[in-house]
Design a protein around this motif. Structure first.
Motif, PDB file in Angstrom:
ATOM      1  N   ASP A 190       0.758  -1.072   0.075  1.00 23.49           N
ATOM      2  CA  ASP A 190       0.081  -0.150   0.029  1.00 23.49           C
ATOM      3  C   ASP A 190       0.847   1.135  -0.077  1.00 23.49           C
ATOM      4  O   ASP A 190       0.362   2.321  -0.312  1.00 23.49           O
ATOM      5  CB  ASP A 190      -1.090   0.022   1.144  1.00 23.49           C
ATOM      6  CG  ASP A 190      -2.119  -1.031   1.209  1.00 23.49           C
ATOM      7  OD1 ASP A 190      -2.159  -1.286  -0.253  1.00 23.49           O
ATOM      8  OD2 ASP A 190      -2.839  -1.421   1.993  1.00 23.49           O
ATOM      9  N   GLN A 195       3.288   1.024  -5.210  1.00 25.57           N
ATOM     10  CA  GLN A 195       1.946   0.801  -5.711  1.00 25.57           C
ATOM     11  C   GLN A 195       2.020   0.144  -7.176  1.00 25.57           C
ATOM     12  O   GLN A 195       1.359  -0.769  -7.401  1.00 25.57           O
ATOM     13  CB  GLN A 195       1.280   2.088  -5.722  1.00 25.57           C
ATOM     14  CG  GLN A 195       0.702   2.392  -3.964  1.00 25.57           C
ATOM     15  CD  GLN A 195      -0.354   2.996  -4.109  1.00 25.57           C
ATOM     16  OE1 GLN A 195      -0.824   3.947  -5.114  1.00 25.57           O
ATOM     17  NE2 GLN A 195      -0.703   3.206  -3.073  1.00 25.57           N
ATOM     18  N   ARG A 198       1.674  -3.565  -6.927  1.00 20.36           N
ATOM     19  CA  ARG A 198       0.494  -4.392  -6.469  1.00 20.36           C
ATOM     20  C   ARG A 198      -0.239  -5.013  -7.491  1.00 20.36           C
ATOM     21  O   ARG A 198      -0.677  -6.167  -6.930  1.00 20.36           O
ATOM     22  CB  ARG A 198      -0.385  -3.345  -5.930  1.00 20.36           C
ATOM     23  CG  ARG A 198      -0.273  -2.798  -4.679  1.00 20.36           C
ATOM     24  CD  ARG A 198      -1.511  -2.642  -3.972  1.00 20.36           C
ATOM     25  NE  ARG A 198      -2.192  -1.413  -4.738  1.00 20.36           N
ATOM     26  CZ  ARG A 198      -2.732  -0.253  -4.214  1.00 20.36           C
ATOM     27  NH1 ARG A 198      -2.743  -0.140  -2.708  1.00 20.36           N
ATOM     28  NH2 ARG A 198      -3.385   0.388  -4.815  1.00 20.36           N
TER      29      ARG A 198
END
Ligand code: ADP
Ligand code: MG
Length: 701
Positions: A190, A195, A198
């Motif tokens: 997170d 990011q 992800r």
């Protein structure tokens, strides 16, 4: 076995893997299917398309197709078969140094070939040396091209690339059935800087890295910058962090002599003998150390302090505590020059208190060595100073309680660990104090030294005048020499450093010799001495001591004087070819001056034109003399790897991550690792098992 997860399925379960092959795989650290999946390609070959011959450049690695125009035996030093291949866009040569008569017979004009190899500049223009080739038959459709990039793996003797590819392909089939568990905590991904990772699961990343599609960003892959790579690197770094934290936990569980008595009267005497008081930072760090030492578990503490911050005195006071408790201490330095200097300082401070300080170097032989070892084993020697020689097996202490290691970046974890066994008969480990002048930005230090507690001496002794730093082109050398003459006539002393110009110590030393002669000729009224790395340690030590005592005014040196040398009266530092040195090294060298009360100068002589990095480095040196500022700049200019010194190599074995390249991934990993060990020990164990496998070397520690 149907239900076993891949970390438990041994490679012998694969088709065609018997014991012999399993042994070869074991040499690559591959025991289970999971290991095989984590054995990632070194690089990729693009066999997905045919390159027109006219489009080839030197260094292109490509699949090509064409018709043989002619073939003949090449002249030159080595006999070779040279085949000319042509397509509609151009032609290239194929050169074979090893060839059979039948091959020569086969490669006749008109024959159509498909080849794979690398284009090099050859005698006949672009040439492929020993390309893989297959004959294309007119009566058959051409064989299909690869659909994906072809992985190239690290291999070992007796294990071919092709074989390994087949095995990995089988393992990937298993992966379809039994995907690996996702072990990365979601909270980690997170964070804003992560990011981009992800969307990659560990399974996707593995699959992709073994067989990237043909549109893959090869440059990013080659640079280790592809998100799939970073996703795995992040996981590995977390696992590594866990390993170090665990190592630290384990060490904490071991026993060490609790040094509960204060150094009391001895310490008071030492302090009263000093012409100065400790700085607040020295006091604070000393208190941190003293607190650790009273513990019945080994201390593992790193003291970071800029050059000249007074680490040696803190070390001496820590040693004093060990001695006051009836134990021995050892201090180890990375070079003989430094060890000898420490020996001088510590003797001067401690001998008046009735303490036995001795010295041990690798070069010490015969009777002298024998006596030193005997006195140590008997416990008569209380503090032993030396180099790596202290690690040697014959060096036996009677009651060692504290090991101090100076300039830590030159020693590895393993060497530190070797000293553990010297704790003596009671099964106790010595406490460890590690000192370094390499100022590493805090987050990086936290991660790189996760197995250590860190103290920082963030204050210089008062009265230090900042060193004025100039950068001058080589053309202004005469001015520099004139200023040098003037300063020395006023009783000051100077260093003139000649850094590595060629990649050779011999040449570096020769350059220093030449410079020394030139300077002596230009400055006949000065006493000039020379030290370099190829001199005998004893000779080096003698010259350094004479310089310290003021016998010489100018010391010409190679970078051997980089670390730790302390001559307070020296207030001029001239660094030749300064543009060739890194910031950390320049800062270390400059740290040799500015130790006394007179204003000091550092002159950086450079040879124009400067590269942009060279210019930035010299600029940073002129802007600041704060080690942490310099380290921050260094980080910006070069990236973090270099700051970590040897710690980045070897000793921390990483399969895929690279502390230098991936340092930006380290942020926040240490607190996360601590939390995981505390709250999710099972997950932590799984992560460790995945990446460290049974080669979890630290588990023996
Ligand atoms: P480093 O941290 O680079 O190893 P040293 O231990 O060599 O630094 O100390 C540099 C110099 O500063 C030495 O001459 C030392 O005696 C002196 N020094 C150490 N502590 C103090 C202090 N509190 N006040 C003044 N000088 C000090
Ligand atoms: Mg030092």
């Amino acid at each position: 076995m149907a239900a076993l997860p891949l970390q438990e399925v041994t490679v012998t379960q694969l088709k065609g893997v018997g014991q012999a092959l399993a042994d070869r795989l074991a040499r690559l650290g591959i025991h289970h299917l999971q290991d095989l999946l984590l054995h990632l390609p070194l690089r990729y070959e693009d066999r997905t398309r045919i390159s027109p011959l006219g489009s080839l450049r030197v260094g292109s690695t490509a699949v090509i197709e064409g018709e043989v125009v002619n073939s003949h035996l090449g002249q030159g030093r080595r006999r070779s078969l040279l085949v000319r291949l042509r397509d509609a866009t151009g032609s290239v040569g194929l050169r074979f140094f090893h060839f059979s008569a039948s091959m020569k017979q086969q490669l006749q004009p008109g024959l159509r070939l498909r080849c794979y190899g690398e284009a090099r500049p050859g005698a006949s223009g672009l040439e492929f040396y020993h390309p893989e080739f297959q004959v294309l038959r007119d009566d058959l459709p051409p064989p299909p091209l690869e659909q994906q990039l072809t992985p190239v793996y690290p291999v070992t003797e007796g294990l071919q690339q092709k074989r390994l590819r087949q095995l990995v392909a089988q393992a990937l089939d298993f992966l379809e059935q039994r995907p690996l568990d996702e072990l990365l905590p979601a909270s980690l991904l997170d964070q804003t800087h992560l990011q981009g990772l992800r969307s990659w699961s560990v399974n996707q990343a593995l699959r992709y890295l073994h067989y990237p599609d043909c549109q893959a960003d090869l440059e990013a892959l080659a640079a280790g910058q592809h998100p799939a790579q970073k996703r795995l690197a992040l996981e590995e770094l977390l696992a590594q962090q866990l390993g170090m934290l665990l190592l630290r936990q384990k060490t904490r569980e071991e026993s060490a002599p609790p040094l509960t008595k204060s150094a009391g009267l001895l310490e008071q005497q030492l302090r009263e003998g000093l012409p100065f008081a400790l700085t607040g930072a020295q006091e604070r760090v000393l208190a941190e150390i003293n607190r650790d030492l009273t513990d019945p578990h080994p201390m593992l503490r790193l003291v970071q302090g800029d050059v000249g911050s007074g680490k040696t005195l803190v070390a001496a006071l820590a040693a004093l505590k060990a001695l006051a408790n009836g134990y021995q201490a050892a201090l180890m330095a990375p070079t003989e020059l430094l060890a000898e200097q420490h020996y001088h300082n510590l003797t001067a401070w401690l001998q008046p208190l009735g303490i036995q300080v001795d010295w041990l170097a690798g070069k010490m032989k015969g009777k002298q060595r024998q006596t030193a070892l005997e006195q140590l084993a008997l416990g008569e020697t209380q503090l032993l100073v030396g180099t790596h020689a202290l690690f040697q097996e014959e060096v036996v202490f009677s009651r060692l309680a504290l090991v101090i290691i100076d300039e830590q970046h030159r020693f590895g974890v393993h060497q530190r660990l070797a000293l553990r066994n010297k704790g003596g008969s009671e099964g106790l480990l010595p406490h460890q104090l590690v000192m370094t002048a390499t100022p590493i930005p805090r987050t990086l230090a936290m991660s790189a030294y996760a197995d250590l507690d860190v103290s920082v001496i963030d204050e210089l002794p008062p009265g230090r005048k900042p060193v004025t730093t100039l950068a001058l082109p080589d053309s202004r050398r005469p001015e520099v020499i004139a200023r040098l003459r003037h300063a020395c006539q006023e009783g000051r002393q100077a260093y003139w450093v000649c850094p590595l110009i060629e990649e050779s110590e011999v040449l570096e030393c020769q350059a220093a010799e030449v410079t020394c002669q030139e300077l002596q000729e230009a400055l006949p009224e000065l006493k000039v001495a020379l030290v370099h790395g190829r001199m005998k340690p004893a000779d080096k030590g003698r010259i350094m001591q004479a310089f310290k005592e003021g016998e010489y005014q100018l010391l010409v040196a190679t970078t051997v004087i980089e670390v730790g040398v302390d001559v307070p009266n020296a207030s001029l530092m001239i660094i030749d070819n300064a543009e060739r040195l890194g910031l950390a090294q320049l800062h270390q060298l400059r740290g040799r001056v500015g130790r006394g009360s007179t204003a000091s100068f550092c002159t950086l002589i450079y040879h124009p034109p400067l590269s942009s990095q060279g210019r930035e480095r010299l600029q940073a040196m002129r802007e600041s003399s704060d080690g942490f500022y310099i380290a921050q700049k260094d980080l910006e200019i070069r990236g973090p790897g270099e700051l970590l010194g040897t710690r980045q190599t070897g000793e921390i074995e990483l399969r895929l991550a690279n502390l230098k390249r991936d340092a930006h991934l380290l942020e926040g990993l240490r607190p996360l690792g601590e939390r995981l060990l505390e709250e999710q020990p099972l997950l932590a164990r799984q992560l460790l098992a995945r990446w460290r496998g049974d080669s979890l070397r630290f588990s023996q520690v």
